[in-house]
Design an enzyme around this catalytic site. Structure first.
Site, short mmCIF file in Angstrom:
data_model
loop_
_atom_site.label_atom_id
_atom_site.label_comp_id
_atom_site.label_asym_id
_atom_site.label_seq_id
_atom_site.Cartn_x
_atom_site.Cartn_y
_atom_site.Cartn_z
N SER A 20 0.83 -1.21 0.00
CA SER A 20 0.00 0.00 0.00
C SER A 20 0.87 1.27 0.00
O SER A 20 0.50 2.29 -0.58
CB SER A 20 -0.98 0.01 1.18
N ASN A 110 13.63 4.16 4.80
CA ASN A 110 12.69 3.12 5.24
C ASN A 110 11.54 3.79 5.98
O ASN A 110 11.70 4.85 6.57
CB ASN A 110 13.41 2.15 6.19
N HIS A 112 8.89 2.99 9.03
CA HIS A 112 8.69 2.04 10.14
C HIS A 112 7.48 2.47 10.96
O HIS A 112 7.38 3.65 11.35
CB HIS A 112 9.96 2.00 11.01
#
Ligand code: GRF
Length: 192
Positions: A20, A110, A112
């Protein structure tokens, strides 16, 4: 006035599953003002749902086989061939080696699903609820060889209600991630 990028940053998005966040990044990369151009989607999972999203947008897909001991070398070749200057990890469930990060030698971001430095690693929502935290959220950070520990680019908070469960918290956080990741990329690239 938004900055217009003459030359967009060739970007690879790494996924392992649903995708997504990949979908929101693809939507972002299609905007005229977006600084990135997603040239590659990399997955370590042949059945990742995110691969169908990449296919729909006609983005080149590359599946890595973690059992092949040369996979990092092959992957690096692919990234260099496509002149990739930015990697965005989006639900990629494999830790990249120190050697890979060093050899790639360009930024890796990234996302998280926690307010780092709290709740590094897996099962963040479960642990947040168990500890009766009042807030959680999501963080975009630079990737280093230490798990979920690189410099924070951008973070967004959500409240954890008393009736929250893992599923509802995951949904709440995913919703903000879809705005947070593009915003963080923009912030990161503007400050380079
Ligand atoms: C997101 O919550 C992200 O923060 C984490 O993994 C999840 C990936 O979801 N790293 P999706 O595959 O992008 O839907």
């Amino acid at each position: 006035m938004e900055k217009l990028y003459g030359e967009k940053i060739n970007t690879a998005v790494f996924i392992s599953g649903r995708g997504s966040n990949l979908k929101s990044l693809i939507k972002y990369n299609k905007k005229r003002n977006s600084p990135i151009l997603i040239k590659l989607v990399i997955s370590n999972n042949l059945n990742a749902k995110g691969l169908t999203i990449a296919k729909k947008s006609k983005i080149i897909k590359y599946i890595i086989n973690l059992n092949n001991k040369n996979f990092e070398k092959k992957l690096l070749n692919k990234l260099f061939y496509h002149k990739i200057s930015l990697i965005c990890l989006a639900g990629f469930m494999k830790i990249l080696s120190k050697n890979f990060i060093k050899k790639f030698n360009k930024p890796i971001l990234n996302i998280h699903p926690s307010l780092l430095p709290k709740y590094k690693g897996l099962n963040t929502h479960r642990r947040v609820i168990k500890n009766k935290e009042k807030f959680s959220g999501s963080t975009v950070h630079l990737v280093t060889s230490k798990l979920d520990s690189g410099k924070i680019v951008l973070q967004k908070k959500v409240t954890v209600s008393k009736r929250e469960n893992e599923k509802t918290l995951e949904k709440k956080i995913l919703k903000i991630e879809h705005f947070l990741y593009p915003e963080a990329i923009k912030k990161f690239l503007l400050n380079l």
